[in-house]
Enzyme design. Sequence first.
Site, PDB file in Angstrom:
ATOM      1  N   PRO A 129     -31.857 -71.729   2.906  1.00 16.33           N
ATOM      2  CA  PRO A 129     -31.484 -71.534   1.492  1.00 16.33           C
ATOM      3  C   PRO A 129     -30.250 -70.641   1.338  1.00 16.33           C
ATOM      4  O   PRO A 129     -29.375 -70.914   0.503  1.00 16.33           O
ATOM      5  CB  PRO A 129     -32.731 -70.866   0.895  1.00 16.33           C
ATOM      6  CG  PRO A 129     -33.845 -71.304   1.786  1.00 16.33           C
ATOM      7  CD  PRO A 129     -33.256 -71.379   3.167  1.00 16.33           C
ATOM      8  N   TYR A 130     -30.158 -69.595   2.158  1.00 23.05           N
ATOM      9  CA  TYR A 130     -28.975 -68.713   2.144  1.00 23.05           C
ATOM     10  C   TYR A 130     -27.734 -69.509   2.549  1.00 23.05           C
ATOM     11  O   TYR A 130     -26.689 -69.438   1.892  1.00 23.05           O
ATOM     12  CB  TYR A 130     -29.239 -67.544   3.095  1.00 23.05           C
ATOM     13  CG  TYR A 130     -28.028 -66.718   3.485  1.00 23.05           C
ATOM     14  CD1 TYR A 130     -27.523 -65.745   2.636  1.00 23.05           C
ATOM     15  CD2 TYR A 130     -27.403 -66.899   4.730  1.00 23.05           C
ATOM     16  CE1 TYR A 130     -26.421 -64.972   3.000  1.00 23.05           C
ATOM     17  CE2 TYR A 130     -26.311 -66.130   5.103  1.00 23.05           C
ATOM     18  CZ  TYR A 130     -25.821 -65.174   4.246  1.00 23.05           C
ATOM     19  OH  TYR A 130     -24.744 -64.417   4.607  1.00 23.05           O
TER      20      TYR A 130
END
Length: 215
Positions: A129-130
């Site tokens: 997600p980052y």
Amino acid sequence: MKKVLVAGANGQIGKHLVRLLQESEQFEAKAMIRDKTQASFFENLGAGVAVADLEDEIDVLAALMDDVDAVVFAAGSGPHTGKDKTIMIDLDGAVKMMEAAKQKGVSRFALISSFDTRRGSWGSEDFRPYAACKFYADEWLRSSGLEYTIIHPGRLTNDEGTGKVNAGGEIPRDEVPREDVAKVIVETLNSPHLVNKEFQVTKGESPVMEALKMV
Ligand code: NAP
């Protein structure tokens, strides 16, 4: 003197960056912080201070840019917040700063991304997600029309800077002191040939200025 708004000024790269901008002959810093009690560190360096939150609306962020010539986005939600904050800061916060810069006609924009944001290089499930946020922030900046530079540092350390780095389009993964990343940012702002470019940076053997000439 060109004034540089630093988003994430109170961060570990950000503090080095504000100090180095203040020490330079070409730039002065305007530190964007989200807590007034953080101001004295920057005031003691002679830097300007602007208090705002990256979760604020674009107009609020744009109001910080009336007197600036360039923006550096060195903020990040950090590893200890939830993925919701990663989206709101590393992606939405970055994009709002780009849109605010466009609104105010501040054309120069430098973004601290992560080492390799290309699809297929996003790493473990937890990291993805980052990495996705960084990927889309990079993409937004590339097509923003701003005079951008995207800096992709290796794993950040708090080792003392050496002033020497390796930089290039695709280089071996390695760590890099935050202080040296800050030096690279200052040199980037001073380097017209780095407009609309991006590069990876790690610790290395070449003085920052020489390393960036090769990018
Ligand atoms: P850091 O020390 O965690 O600093 C991040 C800064 O962002 C802090 O000053 C923080 O403010 C600020 N921030 C967070 N949320 C905010 C908000 N809502 N509004 C305004 N400011 C906000 O980061 P760093 O270690 O210097 O790293 C900088 C960048 O490098 C990050 O984007 C990171 O993703 C990227 N990066 C990291 C690595 C790594 O190995 N860790 C590698 C490559 C790239 P406060 O001080 O108020 O908390």
